[in-house]
Design a protein around this motif. Structure first.
Motif, PDB file in Angstrom:
ATOM      1  N   LEU A  44       1.118  -1.237   0.470  1.00  9.43           N
ATOM      2  CA  LEU A  44       0.002  -0.567   0.067  1.00  9.43           C
ATOM      3  C   LEU A  44       0.857   0.946   0.135  1.00  9.43           C
ATOM      4  O   LEU A  44       0.158   2.543  -0.308  1.00  9.43           O
TER       5      LEU A  44
ATOM      6  N   ALA B 233      -5.919  -0.898   4.138  1.00  8.47           N
ATOM      7  CA  ALA B 233      -6.364  -0.186   3.236  1.00  8.47           C
ATOM      8  C   ALA B 233      -6.780   1.283   3.218  1.00  8.47           C
ATOM      9  O   ALA B 233      -6.384   1.595   3.071  1.00  8.47           O
TER      10      ALA B 233
ATOM     11  N   TRP C   9      -5.314   4.920   2.894  1.00 11.53           N
ATOM     12  CA  TRP C   9      -5.819   5.658   2.078  1.00 11.53           C
ATOM     13  C   TRP C   9      -5.612   7.164   3.102  1.00 11.53           C
ATOM     14  O   TRP C   9      -6.046   8.078   2.779  1.00 11.53           O
TER      15      TRP C   9
ATOM     16  N   GLU D 135      -0.998  10.284   0.905  1.00  8.58           N
ATOM     17  CA  GLU D 135      -1.630  10.401   0.220  1.00  8.58           C
ATOM     18  C   GLU D 135      -0.887  10.352  -0.944  1.00  8.58           C
ATOM     19  O   GLU D 135      -0.073   9.227  -1.150  1.00  8.58           O
ATOM     20  N   SER D 136      -1.880  10.744  -2.536  1.00  8.42           N
ATOM     21  CA  SER D 136      -1.008  10.236  -3.896  1.00  8.42           C
ATOM     22  C   SER D 136       0.630  10.404  -4.090  1.00  8.42           C
ATOM     23  O   SER D 136       0.728  11.909  -4.774  1.00  8.42           O
TER      24      SER D 136
END
Length: 191
Positions: free
Chosen positions: A20, A140, A144, A148-149
């Motif tokens: 992740l 998860a 999330w 961050e992206s």
């Protein structure tokens, strides 16, 4: 059921945590594809050793004690992973955490099955196995919420922001480790 289920969920968190955060960790640590593969796979090497030793120790020391030890090993090295100063130390710590994960897998199911009546054993073993999904959902959600992206390159942000991002990664590791293994360990020891 709940304590053994938390152990099973903790195993899922440990295995999924790396995947992740891999995109962010790869950017932050500057990992190439080979290093990402090593980081993703090192826990399974530890699990192999832990599985082999965990089953034997369960027969010698007892399943309850071995389960508590494996959860403690898992939790200690998972938390230490959050403070790893280099890629090499991170790989070693993840491998050592894998020993705890691998040791608990054969123990959790055999230990729990010992207390079940034969007529209901299948049902309760399925319920125990479903705790893996609880750990997957938790992992998860933690990823999330914390990571961050990764839509930027490390060089495009100033150093203080890169440091802030690394702190977020470390918080994710620590949150995952503290939220699963250690809580389960202390619950089991007190039980």
């Amino acid at each position: 059921l709940f304590i053994c289920g938390l152990g099973n969920a903790a195993d899922a968190v440990e295995i999924l945590a790396v995947s992740l955060i891999m995109p962010s960790a790869g950017l932050e640590l500057g990992l190439n594809d080979t290093e990402k593969g090593v980081l993703s796979g090192c826990i399974f090497i530890g699990m192999l050793a832990g599985g082999l030793v965990g089953g034997i120790l369960g027969d010698i020391l007892g399943r309850r004690a071995t389960f508590a030890y494996t959860l403690g090993i898992n939790g200690a090295f998972a938390v230490a992973s959050a403070a790893a100063p280099s890629f090499r130390s991170l790989v070693i710590l993840r491998m050592l955490a894998g020993i705890g994960v691998g040791g608990s897998v054969p123990i959790v199911f055999s230990h729990f099955a010992e207390f079940l009546p034969t007529a209901r054993r299948g049902l309760f073993m399925v319920i125990l196995a479903s705790f893996w999904m609880t750990g997957s959902i938790y992992s998860a959600a933690a990823g999330w919420a914390v990571v961050e992206s990764p839509t930027w390159t490390p060089l495009s942000r100033p150093a203080p922001l890169r440091h802030q991002r690394m702190c977020r990664l470390r918080r994710c590791w620590t949150w995952s480790a503290l939220g699963s293994s250690n809580i389960c360990y202390f619950s089991y020891v007190d039980w």
